[in-house]
Structures are given as C-alpha cells and as structure tokens.
Design a protein around this motif. Structure first.
Motif, PDB file in Angstrom:
ATOM      1  N   LEU A  80       1.424   8.148   4.430  1.00 42.32           N
ATOM      2  CA  LEU A  80       0.551   7.334   5.268  1.00 42.32           C
ATOM      3  C   LEU A  80       0.673   7.792   6.714  1.00 42.32           C
ATOM      4  O   LEU A  80       1.792   8.002   7.211  1.00 42.32           O
ATOM      5  CB  LEU A  80       0.920   5.853   5.161  1.00 42.32           C
ATOM      6  CG  LEU A  80       0.821   5.212   3.775  1.00 42.32           C
ATOM      7  CD1 LEU A  80       2.138   5.331   3.028  1.00 42.32           C
ATOM      8  CD2 LEU A  80       0.446   3.751   3.885  1.00 42.32           C
ATOM      9  N   ARG A 105       5.209   7.582  -3.553  1.00 38.37           N
ATOM     10  CA  ARG A 105       3.965   8.117  -4.133  1.00 38.37           C
ATOM     11  C   ARG A 105       2.950   8.588  -3.098  1.00 38.37           C
ATOM     12  O   ARG A 105       2.106   9.421  -3.394  1.00 38.37           O
ATOM     13  CB  ARG A 105       3.307   7.021  -4.999  1.00 38.37           C
ATOM     14  CG  ARG A 105       2.150   7.516  -5.856  1.00 38.37           C
ATOM     15  CD  ARG A 105       2.641   8.385  -6.981  1.00 38.37           C
ATOM     16  NE  ARG A 105       1.560   9.010  -7.725  1.00 38.37           N
ATOM     17  CZ  ARG A 105       1.083  10.219  -7.478  1.00 38.37           C
ATOM     18  NH1 ARG A 105       1.577  10.943  -6.498  1.00 38.37           N
ATOM     19  NH2 ARG A 105       0.115  10.734  -8.221  1.00 38.37           N
ATOM     20  N   HIS A 106       3.049   8.069  -1.858  1.00 40.29           N
ATOM     21  CA  HIS A 106       2.000   8.354  -0.887  1.00 40.29           C
ATOM     22  C   HIS A 106       2.569   8.741   0.482  1.00 40.29           C
ATOM     23  O   HIS A 106       3.701   8.395   0.831  1.00 40.29           O
ATOM     24  CB  HIS A 106       1.094   7.126  -0.703  1.00 40.29           C
ATOM     25  CG  HIS A 106       0.304   6.752  -1.919  1.00 40.29           C
ATOM     26  ND1 HIS A 106       0.768   5.850  -2.859  1.00 40.29           N
ATOM     27  CD2 HIS A 106      -0.921   7.167  -2.357  1.00 40.29           C
ATOM     28  CE1 HIS A 106      -0.131   5.726  -3.824  1.00 40.29           C
ATOM     29  NE2 HIS A 106      -1.160   6.501  -3.544  1.00 40.29           N
ATOM     30  N   GLU A 124      -5.063  13.035  -9.280  1.00 39.52           N
ATOM     31  CA  GLU A 124      -5.368  12.741  -7.890  1.00 39.52           C
ATOM     32  C   GLU A 124      -5.262  14.001  -7.036  1.00 39.52           C
ATOM     33  O   GLU A 124      -4.476  14.912  -7.310  1.00 39.52           O
ATOM     34  CB  GLU A 124      -4.423  11.658  -7.368  1.00 39.52           C
ATOM     35  CG  GLU A 124      -4.586  10.337  -8.116  1.00 39.52           C
ATOM     36  CD  GLU A 124      -3.505   9.357  -7.755  1.00 39.52           C
ATOM     37  OE1 GLU A 124      -3.802   8.407  -7.028  1.00 39.52           O
ATOM     38  OE2 GLU A 124      -2.381   9.539  -8.208  1.00 39.52           O
ATOM     39  N   PRO A 181      -0.446   1.452  -0.234  1.00 37.02           N
ATOM     40  CA  PRO A 181      -0.978   1.301  -1.595  1.00 37.02           C
ATOM     41  C   PRO A 181       0.056   0.705  -2.552  1.00 37.02           C
ATOM     42  O   PRO A 181       1.231   1.057  -2.510  1.00 37.02           O
ATOM     43  CB  PRO A 181      -1.326   2.743  -2.006  1.00 37.02           C
ATOM     44  CG  PRO A 181      -1.463   3.493  -0.724  1.00 37.02           C
ATOM     45  CD  PRO A 181      -0.476   2.858   0.213  1.00 37.02           C
ATOM     46  N   THR A 184      -4.239  16.404  -4.249  1.00 36.41           N
ATOM     47  CA  THR A 184      -3.145  16.704  -3.328  1.00 36.41           C
ATOM     48  C   THR A 184      -3.392  18.069  -2.689  1.00 36.41           C
ATOM     49  O   THR A 184      -2.467  18.835  -2.451  1.00 36.41           O
ATOM     50  CB  THR A 184      -1.790  16.705  -4.062  1.00 36.41           C
ATOM     51  OG1 THR A 184      -1.835  17.677  -5.133  1.00 36.41           O
ATOM     52  CG2 THR A 184      -1.473  15.354  -4.644  1.00 36.41           C
ATOM     53  N   VAL A 240      -4.377   7.737   4.165  1.00 38.01           N
ATOM     54  CA  VAL A 240      -3.478   7.759   3.007  1.00 38.01           C
ATOM     55  C   VAL A 240      -3.698   9.024   2.189  1.00 38.01           C
ATOM     56  O   VAL A 240      -4.835   9.366   1.844  1.00 38.01           O
ATOM     57  CB  VAL A 240      -3.695   6.515   2.114  1.00 38.01           C
ATOM     58  CG1 VAL A 240      -2.770   6.555   0.905  1.00 38.01           C
ATOM     59  CG2 VAL A 240      -3.476   5.241   2.924  1.00 38.01           C
ATOM     60  N   ARG A 241      -2.612   9.720   1.887  1.00 35.94           N
ATOM     61  CA  ARG A 241      -2.651  10.917   1.040  1.00 35.94           C
ATOM     62  C   ARG A 241      -1.739  10.717  -0.165  1.00 35.94           C
ATOM     63  O   ARG A 241      -0.663  10.118  -0.040  1.00 35.94           O
ATOM     64  CB  ARG A 241      -2.161  12.145   1.820  1.00 35.94           C
ATOM     65  CG  ARG A 241      -2.805  12.319   3.203  1.00 35.94           C
ATOM     66  CD  ARG A 241      -4.247  12.776   3.112  1.00 35.94           C
ATOM     67  NE  ARG A 241      -4.813  12.958   4.440  1.00 35.94           N
ATOM     68  CZ  ARG A 241      -4.720  14.064   5.159  1.00 35.94           C
ATOM     69  NH1 ARG A 241      -4.056  15.108   4.669  1.00 35.94           N
ATOM     70  NH2 ARG A 241      -5.284  14.139   6.344  1.00 35.94           N
ATOM     71  N   VAL A 242      -2.153  11.226  -1.302  1.00 34.34           N
ATOM     72  CA  VAL A 242      -1.289  11.221  -2.483  1.00 34.34           C
ATOM     73  C   VAL A 242      -0.297  12.372  -2.357  1.00 34.34           C
ATOM     74  O   VAL A 242      -0.689  13.499  -2.049  1.00 34.34           O
ATOM     75  CB  VAL A 242      -2.112  11.359  -3.769  1.00 34.34           C
ATOM     76  CG1 VAL A 242      -1.197  11.417  -4.989  1.00 34.34           C
ATOM     77  CG2 VAL A 242      -3.098  10.209  -3.901  1.00 34.34           C
ATOM     78  N   GLN A 258       6.886   2.215  -6.348  1.00 40.72           N
ATOM     79  CA  GLN A 258       6.053   3.249  -5.730  1.00 40.72           C
ATOM     80  C   GLN A 258       5.732   2.968  -4.267  1.00 40.72           C
ATOM     81  O   GLN A 258       5.571   3.892  -3.476  1.00 40.72           O
ATOM     82  CB  GLN A 258       4.749   3.415  -6.509  1.00 40.72           C
ATOM     83  CG  GLN A 258       4.885   4.185  -7.799  1.00 40.72           C
ATOM     84  CD  GLN A 258       3.539   4.394  -8.481  1.00 40.72           C
ATOM     85  OE1 GLN A 258       2.491   4.113  -7.914  1.00 40.72           O
ATOM     86  NE2 GLN A 258       3.577   4.897  -9.701  1.00 40.72           N
ATOM     87  N   SER A 259       5.651   1.701  -3.879  1.00 34.65           N
ATOM     88  CA  SER A 259       5.280   1.358  -2.511  1.00 34.65           C
ATOM     89  C   SER A 259       6.481   1.259  -1.569  1.00 34.65           C
ATOM     90  O   SER A 259       6.300   0.968  -0.386  1.00 34.65           O
ATOM     91  CB  SER A 259       4.504   0.040  -2.489  1.00 34.65           C
ATOM     92  OG  SER A 259       5.285  -1.009  -3.035  1.00 34.65           O
TER      93      SER A 259
END
Length: 308
Positions: free
Chosen positions: A251, A248-249, A32, A210, A34, A271-273, A227-228
């Motif tokens: 926002l 993980r993200h 993904e 996510p 980044t 949203v960014r990884v 992860q959320s």
C-alpha cells in the motif's frame, strides 16, 4: 573420476529447485497482476534465514541492510541486490528482544540506520526500544555501537508492531501496528529530548487495507485472516510516500508537501498485489526512491524490486 559436489552447493541447488516449484504452484493459484515486480535475487544464506527488516544504504550504492528476528544475535547484515551477504556487523551494548524492522536516513550530513526492537507477539512488553547506529564506511565484518537509543511505550497498553519508517524532514519515527483493524499509525521524535521513557503518540488509522471476505459456505482460514496484518513500512527518501506491506499487499500512501501523515493515511492508498513472497516481512525504498525492495523471512527467500 567424477567431480565431487560440495554439500553447500547441493543445498543451494535444492533450495533453488524448491523455490522454483513454489513459484510455479503459487502463480497458478494467483491470477492477480504483479507486473510491477521483478525478481532481483534469491536469499539462500543460512544466516539470513529470518530477515525481518530491510533498508537501502545511503553510503554504499547497491547495498541493502537487513536485520533478523528475535532469538538471534544482535547483528546487522550488508547484502547486495542479488541477496548475497557482504558483511556482518555485531551491534554492541543493546539487548535484542524482537527486532522487527529497519530504516535508513541521513541527518546532519551523516547516514544512519534505525533498528526497531518493537515486536510483541504476546502483547506483554511494557517498553520497547529504537536503536540508531551510524552506517559503517567500510563493508567488512566489524562491531558497531548505537549513536543513540529511544525507549518508549504505547499510550494505552501493549500491541504488536513490525513496521517502522523515518520522516527525517519532520524529525519523526512513524510506527504502524500489526494486528489492530484498522492498523494504527503512531509517531515518536527521532531524537529523544532526554533519556526517559517516551509515550508514542497516536496519529490515526490506515484506510483502504484490503481484507479477505468470508462467505456462508466458505469461512476464512487463519492464514486468510492474517493477510491484512502489517509487517513492514518505509518512508520514501523524498518524504512524500509511506509504503506499507501486509502479508499480501503493498500500500502506498502519498502526501503533498503541506499534508500531514494523519491526513494522508485517511485517503485511499494505491494498492498492489505482492508477488509470490512466503512470510512477507521486509520492505525498503531504494536509495533513489524509484523502486522498492521486498523479501520474506524464510530461506529460500526471493528478493524483489517493485516499481511503485
């Protein structure tokens, strides 16, 4: 005679090699994008082993403030953008149950730090505390006392929380729950009207967080289910963006000047990884609001600058 290598230098070298290997392994597993993140520094100081909150100084350019998790002394750390500790401050007169976030803000011409003692892994705490200290003018080891504190409870029973930000224009503290799905947004007054126990007011829930999806042949692992979970938050210096971090993200909930936070968090976030960040726990807007800093709880911990 060969020069002697100090144990501390060997330990730092071992940490650096281990971290480099971890980066390589994780990058190979995560295709993904980044690209908005750049490595700013590496936290290897043993005293910074459990960073749980991060905030950019409003007095000292290039300086970040951090706190560590429960089980450690009541202290604030000043670090630079490379992750090196500059000074340590003991915070006197307050207990430390589970410090989980930190926020910086300016009010009436003074710079402050808000320490959020809001962690509750077991869901047992009946009251929680926010402690506000004035930023010290000098970066040298010293002791601090809170300018004021806020004691509060949740409106409908205990919950875990690790994410707090300050909307200074509205004189509000924003709090995001950790394990609820979807995450909940609450607010408190920045200055308590009295010394009684306040009740946080529920504002709404966060949209667009996510979540990993299970399949019949591949159920979710415990780590994937986590992860959320929301682990940090911060309000941009201009007050227009709430940055929220999960394991993980990243926002970004943006709002215009007339929009409420209740409305803003119901819109789909940007949203960014996150880059490779084991145990992502701490997030802070830079002093100028152009970038975000992010780091993890366990050393060696990378310190990233992320362009939103």
């Amino acid at each position: 005679m060969s020069p002697r290598i100090r144990p501390a230098a060997l330990l730092r070298l071992a940490w650096t090699i281990a971290f480099a290997l971890l980066l390589t392994a994780c990058a190979a597993e995560s295709p993904e994008d980044t690209s908005g993140a750049r490595l700013s520094g590496l936290v290897v100081d043993p005293q910074l082993d459990e960073i749980s909150g991060l905030a950019a100084s409003r007095l000292h350019p290039g300086v970040l403030w951090s706190v560590d998790d429960g089980g450690n002394p009541e202290r604030l750390f000043a670090i630079d953008a490379r992750g090196q500790r500059i000074a340590t401050f003991r915070v006197e007169g307050v207990p430390k149950t589970d410090w989980e976030d930190l926020a910086s803000f300016e009010l009436d011409g003074r710079a402050y730090l808000l320490i959020a003692d809001v962690g509750d892994n077991g869901g047992l705490r009946r009251s929680l505390q926010l402690h506000v200290v004035e930023e010290p003018a000098r970066l040298e080891n010293a002791r601090l006392k809170p300018a004021w504190s806020i004691a509060f409870r949740w409106p409908d029973g205990p919950r875990d929380c690790e994410a707090v930000g300050v909307d200074v224009a509205r004189r509000q503290v924003l709090l995001v729950s950790k394990k609820r799905e979807p995450p909940e947004l609450f607010r408190l007054p920045l200055r308590a009207p009295d010394e009684g126990l306040l009740t946080a007011r529920r504002v709404g829930t966060l949209a667009g967080v996510p979540r990993p999806v299970a399949t019949p042949d591949r159920p979710l692992t415990r780590l994937q289910r986590m992860q959320s979970h929301v682990t940090a938050a911060d309000v941009s210096p201009d007050g227009h963006t709430l940055a929220v971090m999960t394991y993980r993200h990243l926002l970004l909930y943006r709002r215009d000047a007339r929009q409420s936070w209740r409305s803003a968090v119901t819109d789909a976030p940007d949203v960014r990884v996150l880059p490779v960040l084991p145990q992502a726990e701490a997030l802070a807007w830079s002093r100028d609001g152009r970038t975000l800093y992010a780091t993890g709880e366990f050393i060696p911990a990378p310190l990233y600058r992320i362009v939103p």
